[in-house]
Design an enzyme around this catalytic site. Sequence first.
Site, PDB file in Angstrom:
ATOM      1  N   ASP A 294       0.813  -1.221   0.000  1.00 27.23           N
ATOM      2  CA  ASP A 294       0.000   0.000   0.000  1.00 27.23           C
ATOM      3  C   ASP A 294       0.843   1.267   0.000  1.00 27.23           C
ATOM      4  OD1 ASP A 294      -2.478  -1.245  -0.095  1.00 27.23           O
ATOM      5  OD2 ASP A 294      -2.552  -1.533   2.053  1.00 27.23           O
ATOM      6  N   TYR A 378      -9.879  -0.865   3.171  1.00 28.25           N
ATOM      7  CA  TYR A 378      -9.334  -0.755   4.521  1.00 28.25           C
ATOM      8  C   TYR A 378      -9.026   0.694   4.882  1.00 28.25           C
ATOM      9  CZ  TYR A 378      -8.685  -5.505   6.311  1.00 28.25           C
ATOM     10  OH  TYR A 378      -8.899  -6.749   6.843  1.00 28.25           O
TER      11      TYR A 378
END
Length: 637
Positions: A294, A378
């Site tokens: 990420d 998320y």
Amino acid sequence: MTMTAPVSTATHPLSRLSAEEFTAIRGIVADAGLVGERTKFVYVGLAEPHKDVVLAWQPGDPIERRARVLLLDRATGTGADLTVSLSTGQVESSTPIDALVDGQVPILDAEFEAIEPILAADERWVTAMTKRGLDVANVRSVPLSAGSYFPDEFGSRVVRVLGFHQADAADLPWAHPVDGVVAFVDVTRGVAIDVQDHVDLPVPAERAELTPDVVRDLKPIEITQPEGRSFTVTDDVVRWAGWEVRVGFDAREGLTLNQLSIDGRSVIHRASISEMVVPYADPSPVRFWQNYFDTGEYLFARYTNSLELGCDCLGEIHYFDGVLADEDGNPRTIRNAICLHEEDYGVGWKHTDMFNGMVETRRSRRLVISFFTTIGNYDYGFYWYLYTDGTIALESKATGIVFTSAYRGEEHPFATEIAPGLGAPFHQHLFSARLDMAVDGVANTVHEVDAVRLPVSPTNPYGNAFTRKLTPLTTEKTAARTTDATVGRTWHIVNPSVTNRLGQPVGYALHPENGPTLLADESSSVHKRATFSTKSLWVTAYDPAERYPAGDFVNQHPGDGGLPAFVADDAPVENADVVLWHTFGLTHFPRPEDWPVMPTDYAGFTLKPVGFFDKNPALGVPTSSSSHCATETGHCS
């Protein structure tokens, strides 16, 4: 050609890039003829000067100001790595990125946004959706980083795409994964190079509703500081209870802490979350490739939330806006990107003595510096804590919505059924904290400290003795270590040349949480690309070029970048300027309680002073004076 005049608003070598500087950087790059019709600015960040330069700098000294810029030509898919001088108004270097060797620059929002129209026009994708009774217009195409698997993709900018059905605008598509189908899209050519329909699985039908079954009866909690804050902020420098730290912010790493000291003594030169990887455990042909970096692939701080009082932060708050470059190179301000506040943390120390009648209590408090970012499904919060007893801690908070699949039953033991027919694959969230240490100076040594059981012997006749073993980590390769909870393993970062009043070297101890490291097989692609996450600790000699544990260009990188390359020369790290890289995180076997939105899960680490102070530094915390103290004097003492 019009040249952009040199411009800088910096008051310190580590000052955050300002909106004016971002504008100037774009102008310098354009003036150099490097911005075409389809050129995008992938990343713009401060090229931080060498630590020696920062430490030697004094107010009034000139400041050399440089930025690192990553460009992408969307027409060709080629990237370039630039160094731009704000001091001279020139591009000092421009290096083409070899996609076959170096990997790709991070993925753009503009590339993500192009995916759904590409697939809506692809007959194979439409056929797969129609086969399942779905209108392609109601299927959200979720593009995900491709990893490095198939030779025919090497050198091309590729994403893999999974579908999720959305019945209406209020429906959460994560509740309805269209499992069994995966598309491979070349984002440069704007075409799907493959659509694979492996198995026709039922699309889970139950909606994800956040309406509670039971409403809890809870009264409000109010946080008040009637005399105001105990901290001050001047030019991004925070001072509180002896602590001093310069707050930084970067599109790739997010919140950074710079020149962290207490009582005028340095502890950490720079601290950040420099990478994270989320590897999934489902080996099915639809999902085996799921492992997201990420930080390196998505530049996760681009998605930083604007924080809100009463929701994200409580109390007397100071906010820092975050300024980044958008994909056209223009400044973009994220309001309230970073939250700063202090909070009570319970009893700090207490004693009631039977001999002299002492009754003393001091409450602990901590300074909190935090930000939150949302990457797809998320949400991640990163909270740095500074305590009155000299402790430093980092806490990662993971919440949001778990990534879903169709539940295939117990014969597919890689997911949990979290709602009827809805699965959540097992996965990990592994973070790398880069800790550029400076414990009372830059010459530090790391000791591995283990508890040691001692056998019965003439010197231990009753078998009660135990001791500790201190092993210095002397070279980079031998300093790649794993945790061991059975011996309470910690790592002490000490300065051998500075001692406390007892003659002991001053130090700080890294206390890990002892979670699993990367669980993927050693032969796997993700193991090769995320080697940093196979060890709990790495120690390297300081090198300003070594910023990212999985390498500079993580997207579609073949592997062996970052820390494996950094330690190849096995440089000495004893009594040296060292950087610690600590892997920590969560191994997530989802539960029904994680649906439809996941309660916050926590991971992190702690740095505690060990001989850094001559005695308990929290002795200086004043007694509490409050109407809520149940004593005759009103003092909690």
